[in-house]
Design a protein around this motif. Structure first.
Motif, PDB file in Angstrom:
ATOM      1  N   UNK A  13      25.671  -4.982  63.061  1.00 49.79           N
ATOM      2  CA  UNK A  13      26.735  -4.533  63.837  1.00 49.79           C
ATOM      3  C   UNK A  13      27.612  -5.755  64.214  1.00 49.79           C
ATOM      4  N   UNK A  14      28.698  -5.512  63.647  1.00 50.89           N
ATOM      5  CA  UNK A  14      29.692  -6.745  63.988  1.00 50.89           C
ATOM      6  C   UNK A  14      30.608  -6.162  64.964  1.00 50.89           C
ATOM      7  N   UNK A  15      30.686  -7.169  66.041  1.00 46.76           N
ATOM      8  CA  UNK A  15      31.686  -6.922  67.456  1.00 46.76           C
ATOM      9  C   UNK A  15      32.942  -7.620  67.037  1.00 46.76           C
ATOM     10  N   UNK A  20      33.765  -8.634  70.983  1.00 44.71           N
ATOM     11  CA  UNK A  20      33.437 -10.006  70.692  1.00 44.71           C
ATOM     12  C   UNK A  20      33.370 -10.924  71.805  1.00 44.71           C
ATOM     13  N   UNK A  21      34.389 -10.807  72.598  1.00 42.25           N
ATOM     14  CA  UNK A  21      34.532 -11.903  73.554  1.00 42.25           C
ATOM     15  C   UNK A  21      33.233 -11.299  74.877  1.00 42.25           C
ATOM     16  N   UNK A  26      27.749 -12.438  76.857  1.00 42.04           N
ATOM     17  CA  UNK A  26      26.688 -11.719  77.692  1.00 42.04           C
ATOM     18  C   UNK A  26      25.280 -11.252  76.321  1.00 42.04           C
ATOM     19  N   UNK A  27      25.323 -12.168  75.574  1.00 45.09           N
ATOM     20  CA  UNK A  27      24.603 -11.688  74.306  1.00 45.09           C
ATOM     21  C   UNK A  27      22.939 -11.661  74.678  1.00 45.09           C
ATOM     22  N   UNK A  47      20.775  -6.400  63.167  1.00 41.09           N
ATOM     23  CA  UNK A  47      21.222  -7.706  63.305  1.00 41.09           C
ATOM     24  C   UNK A  47      22.783  -7.593  64.000  1.00 41.09           C
ATOM     25  N   UNK A  48      23.049  -8.320  65.048  1.00 39.87           N
ATOM     26  CA  UNK A  48      24.296  -8.511  65.920  1.00 39.87           C
ATOM     27  C   UNK A  48      25.146  -9.587  65.384  1.00 39.87           C
ATOM     28  N   UNK A  49      26.222  -9.398  65.088  1.00 40.15           N
ATOM     29  CA  UNK A  49      27.131 -10.579  64.853  1.00 40.15           C
ATOM     30  C   UNK A  49      28.565 -10.481  65.395  1.00 40.15           C
TER      31      UNK A  49
END
Length: 99
Positions: A13-15, A20-21, A26-27, A47-49
């Protein structure tokens, strides 16, 4: 995000944009919620990116969408546009001055 991950089972997942901000701030909370609410099989491969395009993701996406036809079929698209321009009546020029 956990519900969407459960539904679609993505590997990545690409934010981008505002998300993104939010994710950068708050990752740990996002990952904690995913660990709590996502299915084990889903969260193991997830995977989070964040987008490397920064704040320009929406603008770049809009530009790519606008030019997608030209990028996928450049010759056919430019030929069609050229033919459409030739088929249009000529724009009227300025009126001649009155005597």
């Amino acid at each position: 995000m956990a519900n969407l991950a459960n539904l679609f089972d993505p590997e990545l997942v690409i934010l981008g944009g505002t998300l993104r901000d939010v994710f950068l701030g708050s990752a740990a909370q996002v990952r904690s919620r995913i660990n709590t609410n996502a299915l084990a099989a889903v969260r193991e491969n997830l995977r989070l990116r964040v987008s490397e395009l920064g704040g320009h993701t929406v603008l770049i996406g809009a530009a790519e969408l606008a030019f997608s036809e030209v990028l996928t079929r450049p010759l056919e698209t430019l030929t069609r546009i050229s033919e459409q321009r030739r088929a249009r009546p000529a724009a009227p020029g300025p009126s001649p001055p009155s005597p």
